[in-house]
Structures are given as C-alpha cells and as structure tokens.
Design a protein around this motif. Structure first.
Motif, PDB file in Angstrom:
ATOM      1  N   LEU A 121       0.933  -1.254   0.142  1.00 41.60           N
ATOM      2  CA  LEU A 121      -0.002   0.069  -0.242  1.00 41.60           C
ATOM      3  C   LEU A 121       0.916   1.443   0.101  1.00 41.60           C
ATOM      4  CD1 LEU A 121      -2.933   1.213   0.247  1.00 41.60           C
ATOM      5  CD2 LEU A 121      -2.750   0.946   2.648  1.00 41.60           C
ATOM      6  N   GLU A 122       2.068   1.182   0.882  1.00 42.28           N
ATOM      7  CA  GLU A 122       2.784   2.393   0.999  1.00 42.28           C
ATOM      8  C   GLU A 122       3.575   2.520  -0.328  1.00 42.28           C
ATOM      9  OE1 GLU A 122       6.735   3.822   3.363  1.00 42.28           O
ATOM     10  OE2 GLU A 122       5.841   1.988   3.710  1.00 42.28           O
ATOM     11  N   LYS A 123       4.138   1.693  -1.177  1.00 42.36           N
ATOM     12  CA  LYS A 123       4.429   1.640  -2.530  1.00 42.36           C
ATOM     13  C   LYS A 123       3.535   2.155  -3.588  1.00 42.36           C
ATOM     14  CE  LYS A 123       6.871  -1.031  -6.171  1.00 42.36           C
ATOM     15  NZ  LYS A 123       6.242  -0.456  -7.132  1.00 42.36           N
ATOM     16  N   GLU A 124       2.145   1.609  -3.437  1.00 41.24           N
ATOM     17  CA  GLU A 124       1.220   2.270  -4.378  1.00 41.24           C
ATOM     18  C   GLU A 124       0.900   3.689  -4.159  1.00 41.24           C
ATOM     19  OE1 GLU A 124      -2.204  -0.258  -3.700  1.00 41.24           O
ATOM     20  OE2 GLU A 124      -1.299  -2.116  -4.570  1.00 41.24           O
ATOM     21  N   PHE A 125       0.964   4.035  -2.656  1.00 42.65           N
ATOM     22  CA  PHE A 125       0.659   5.291  -2.592  1.00 42.65           C
ATOM     23  C   PHE A 125       1.569   6.375  -3.080  1.00 42.65           C
ATOM     24  CE2 PHE A 125       0.893   8.942   0.508  1.00 42.65           C
ATOM     25  CZ  PHE A 125      -0.225   9.409   0.528  1.00 42.65           C
ATOM     26  N   VAL A 126       2.981   5.829  -2.881  1.00 45.25           N
ATOM     27  CA  VAL A 126       4.127   6.739  -3.444  1.00 45.25           C
ATOM     28  C   VAL A 126       4.139   6.643  -4.905  1.00 45.25           C
ATOM     29  CG1 VAL A 126       6.629   6.715  -3.692  1.00 45.25           C
ATOM     30  CG2 VAL A 126       5.591   6.299  -1.624  1.00 45.25           C
ATOM     31  N   ASP A 127       3.677   5.545  -5.816  1.00 48.52           N
ATOM     32  CA  ASP A 127       3.428   5.681  -6.898  1.00 48.52           C
ATOM     33  C   ASP A 127       2.457   6.677  -7.777  1.00 48.52           C
ATOM     34  OD1 ASP A 127       5.620   3.833  -7.124  1.00 48.52           O
ATOM     35  OD2 ASP A 127       4.336   2.104  -7.457  1.00 48.52           O
ATOM     36  N   PHE A 128       1.398   6.440  -6.948  1.00 46.42           N
ATOM     37  CA  PHE A 128       0.161   7.476  -7.242  1.00 46.42           C
ATOM     38  C   PHE A 128       0.601   8.842  -7.004  1.00 46.42           C
ATOM     39  CE2 PHE A 128      -3.276   9.842  -5.339  1.00 46.42           C
ATOM     40  CZ  PHE A 128      -4.253   9.797  -6.385  1.00 46.42           C
ATOM     41  N   TRP A 129       1.242   9.094  -6.040  1.00 53.88           N
ATOM     42  CA  TRP A 129       1.688  10.668  -5.998  1.00 53.88           C
ATOM     43  C   TRP A 129       2.805  11.201  -6.777  1.00 53.88           C
ATOM     44  CZ3 TRP A 129      -1.053  14.144  -4.029  1.00 53.88           C
ATOM     45  CH2 TRP A 129      -2.033  14.156  -2.970  1.00 53.88           C
ATOM     46  N   GLU A 130       3.725  10.227  -7.282  1.00 58.74           N
ATOM     47  CA  GLU A 130       4.445  10.366  -8.436  1.00 58.74           C
ATOM     48  C   GLU A 130       3.900  10.538  -9.611  1.00 58.74           C
ATOM     49  OE1 GLU A 130       7.398   7.228  -8.490  1.00 58.74           O
ATOM     50  OE2 GLU A 130       8.623   8.025  -6.769  1.00 58.74           O
ATOM     51  N   LYS A 131       2.738   9.930  -9.759  1.00 61.02           N
ATOM     52  CA  LYS A 131       2.012  10.207 -11.201  1.00 61.02           C
ATOM     53  C   LYS A 131       1.221  11.338 -11.184  1.00 61.02           C
ATOM     54  CE  LYS A 131       1.135   5.097 -12.332  1.00 61.02           C
ATOM     55  NZ  LYS A 131       0.373   4.076 -12.255  1.00 61.02           N
ATOM     56  N   ILE A 132       0.623  11.545  -9.646  1.00 63.30           N
ATOM     57  CA  ILE A 132       0.009  13.002  -9.706  1.00 63.30           C
ATOM     58  C   ILE A 132       0.991  14.208 -10.135  1.00 63.30           C
ATOM     59  CG2 ILE A 132      -1.086  14.340  -8.022  1.00 63.30           C
ATOM     60  CD1 ILE A 132      -2.823  12.331  -9.143  1.00 63.30           C
ATOM     61  N   PHE A 133       2.147  14.013  -9.281  1.00 62.67           N
ATOM     62  CA  PHE A 133       3.039  15.185  -9.494  1.00 62.67           C
ATOM     63  C   PHE A 133       3.341  15.360 -10.816  1.00 62.67           C
ATOM     64  CE2 PHE A 133       7.291  16.504  -9.500  1.00 62.67           C
ATOM     65  CZ  PHE A 133       7.368  17.695  -8.533  1.00 62.67           C
ATOM     66  N   GLN A 134       3.583  14.172 -11.562  1.00 60.01           N
ATOM     67  CA  GLN A 134       3.996  14.166 -13.177  1.00 60.01           C
ATOM     68  C   GLN A 134       2.949  15.123 -13.606  1.00 60.01           C
ATOM     69  OE1 GLN A 134       5.126  10.389 -14.180  1.00 60.01           O
ATOM     70  NE2 GLN A 134       7.036  10.370 -13.114  1.00 60.01           N
ATOM     71  N   LYS A 135       1.792  14.522 -13.606  1.00 61.25           N
ATOM     72  CA  LYS A 135       0.728  15.219 -14.204  1.00 61.25           C
ATOM     73  C   LYS A 135       0.320  16.602 -14.017  1.00 61.25           C
ATOM     74  CE  LYS A 135      -1.887  10.726 -15.011  1.00 61.25           C
ATOM     75  NZ  LYS A 135      -3.228  10.224 -14.803  1.00 61.25           N
ATOM     76  N   PHE A 136       0.786  16.976 -12.654  1.00 59.24           N
ATOM     77  CA  PHE A 136       0.503  18.260 -12.290  1.00 59.24           C
ATOM     78  C   PHE A 136       1.455  19.429 -12.999  1.00 59.24           C
ATOM     79  CE2 PHE A 136       1.301  21.692  -9.272  1.00 59.24           C
ATOM     80  CZ  PHE A 136       0.079  22.439  -9.186  1.00 59.24           C
ATOM     81  N   SER A 137       2.715  18.580 -12.938  1.00 57.34           N
ATOM     82  CA  SER A 137       3.990  19.398 -13.578  1.00 57.34           C
ATOM     83  C   SER A 137       3.670  19.628 -15.057  1.00 57.34           C
ATOM     84  CB  SER A 137       5.359  18.580 -13.496  1.00 57.34           C
ATOM     85  OG  SER A 137       5.457  18.395 -11.946  1.00 57.34           O
ATOM     86  N   ALA A 138       3.100  18.590 -15.684  1.00 59.62           N
ATOM     87  CA  ALA A 138       2.728  18.767 -17.105  1.00 59.62           C
ATOM     88  C   ALA A 138       1.603  19.846 -17.340  1.00 59.62           C
ATOM     89  CB  ALA A 138       2.464  17.482 -17.674  1.00 59.62           C
ATOM     90  N   TYR A 139       0.674  19.668 -16.645  1.00 62.28           N
ATOM     91  CA  TYR A 139      -0.265  20.793 -16.514  1.00 62.28           C
ATOM     92  C   TYR A 139       0.254  22.139 -16.313  1.00 62.28           C
ATOM     93  CZ  TYR A 139      -4.425  23.526 -15.151  1.00 62.28           C
ATOM     94  OH  TYR A 139      -5.389  24.496 -14.792  1.00 62.28           O
ATOM     95  N   GLN A 140       1.071  22.070 -15.390  1.00 69.06           N
ATOM     96  CA  GLN A 140       1.629  23.676 -15.041  1.00 69.06           C
ATOM     97  C   GLN A 140       2.223  24.343 -16.157  1.00 69.06           C
ATOM     98  OE1 GLN A 140       4.074  23.595 -11.639  1.00 69.06           O
ATOM     99  NE2 GLN A 140       3.677  25.620 -11.383  1.00 69.06           N
ATOM    100  N   LYS A 141       3.221  23.265 -16.810  1.00 69.29           N
ATOM    101  CA  LYS A 141       3.946  23.476 -17.877  1.00 69.29           C
ATOM    102  C   LYS A 141       3.105  24.055 -19.081  1.00 69.29           C
ATOM    103  CE  LYS A 141       7.632  22.026 -20.763  1.00 69.29           C
ATOM    104  NZ  LYS A 141       8.657  20.986 -21.171  1.00 69.29           N
ATOM    105  N   SER A 142       2.178  23.125 -19.633  1.00 69.20           N
ATOM    106  CA  SER A 142       1.077  23.532 -20.547  1.00 69.20           C
ATOM    107  C   SER A 142       0.338  24.980 -20.164  1.00 69.20           C
ATOM    108  CB  SER A 142       0.201  22.426 -20.724  1.00 69.20           C
ATOM    109  OG  SER A 142      -0.874  22.815 -21.517  1.00 69.20           O
ATOM    110  N   GLU A 143      -0.020  25.234 -18.834  1.00 66.39           N
ATOM    111  CA  GLU A 143      -0.643  26.324 -18.660  1.00 66.39           C
ATOM    112  C   GLU A 143       0.432  27.630 -18.788  1.00 66.39           C
ATOM    113  OE1 GLU A 143      -4.046  28.384 -17.175  1.00 66.39           O
ATOM    114  OE2 GLU A 143      -3.527  26.318 -17.927  1.00 66.39           O
TER     115      GLU A 143
END
Length: 208
Positions: A121-143
């Motif tokens: 669960l901890e690994k899934e949580f870390v992977d989930f937040w890494e994906k969220i951070f990557q998507k947020f970074s891509a969104y911020q760059k696009s913005e």
C-alpha cells in the motif's frame, strides 16, 4: 506450583499401609484382669475366657483383614482416579498450550501478511503521488505555455506597436492628400471647362 494431584502417590500409600498393618490382633484382646474387674458378677472360668477371647480375636482379625483389604482397594481406586485426573489435567494443559502456540503462529503469519500489505500500500501510495506530481507538472508547464501564447497574441493583436500605426497613418494621409489634389484639379478643370462653354454659348448668342 504443584497441585494436590501432582504429588507422588507412593509415599501416601506406604504411610496408609503401615498405619493399617501396625494394628495387631493383640491390640483387640481383652486382658484376663480387665475381664474379671469389668464382669465380676459373671462366673466364668479361664478356659471360657480363653475361648471367648480367641473368638473375639478371630473376629477382630477378620475385620482387620477386611479393613486392610478395603483400605488397599480404596487407595488403589483413589490412586487410579488421581492418575486419571493428573493425566487429563496434563493433557488439557498441553492442549491449551498447543492451542495458544497455534494462535501465536497464526497471528504472526497474519502480522507478516498485514506488514506486506502495508508495504504494498505504501508503494502504491508513493507511485500514485509520483503520477499525480508528473501530471500536475505537465499541466503547469502547459498552462505557462498557454499564458505566454495568449500574452504574445494579445500584444500583437490588440496592443500593437504605435510606430507602425504612425507610419501607416502618415502614408495614408499622404495618399489621401494626393487623391484630394487630383480630385480638386479635376473638379477645377471641369468647372473651368463648363464656364468656358457657357461663355462661348453666350457670346455666340449675342453675335449671332
């Protein structure tokens, strides 16, 4: 701590047997002097006393043997039951200990499974937040790119350069002046020709 059924049975059996066997048949005989004092009013010869005393001893001996046999059998029965109780008690304790050991082993296995699940669960949580951070970074760059494009388009389309507008205005004014001059010259020429034509007509009407 030992319970009463954990104590050894042989020592108690020996003490009981010795207590019973120590009772001799002579202890149950009545001395001649005691008989004479207690039963002074009864005439009895010594031979009769011996016969009665022998019969009394025989009966007491039989009772003694019966009591000894009963005591021995009772003790054997009690000893057998005590051994059964001891055996059952030990079996019950062993079963309880085995059950407790089984519960501990089972709970340890469950704990290991829960620990592994928690790690997953901890690994899934870390992977989930890494994906969220990557998507947020891509969104911020696009913005940021979108805002830059809008600012550039706004500057080019709405807030254009005044120098360019001034050049266009000056050029258009010059062209307008030239066109107006051409129109004025044409108008003056037409008016002059019209006046000349009118004058000619009047002169012709006068002289004709």
């Amino acid at each position: 701590e030992k319970t009463w059924f954990d104590m050894p049975c042989d020592a108690t059996h020996v003490s009981v047997s010795e207590s019973v066997s120590s009772l001799s048949t002579n202890d149950f005989s009545i001395p001649w002097e005691t008989w004479r004092n207690e039963f002074a009013g009864i005439e009895m010869t010594y031979e009769t006393y011996e016969r009665l005393n022998s019969e009394f001893k025989r009966r007491n001996n039989i009772r003694h043997k019966m009591l000894s046999y009963f005591t021995t059998q009772s003790w054997k029965t009690a000893q057998q039951h005590l051994r059964t109780i001891n055996h059952q008690s030990q079996d019950s304790r062993i079963k309880k200990l085995d059950k407790f050991q089984f519960i501990i082993i089972e709970e340890l296995e469950n704990f290991e499974k829960d620990s592994q699940s928690l790690k997953d669960l901890e690994k899934e949580f870390v992977d989930f937040w890494e994906k969220i951070f990557q998507k947020f970074s891509a969104y911020q760059k696009s913005e940021q790119q979108r805002l830059h494009l809008l600012k550039t388009s706004l500057a080019k389309s709405v807030f254009c350069n005044t120098d360019n507008e001034e050049t266009v205005f000056t050029s258009e004014m010059c062209l307008m002046k030239e066109d107006m001059k051409v129109l004025q010259d044409r108008l003056l020429k037409d008016m002059l020709e019209e006046e000349l034509l009118n004058v000619r007509r009047e002169l012709m009407s006068v002289f004709m």
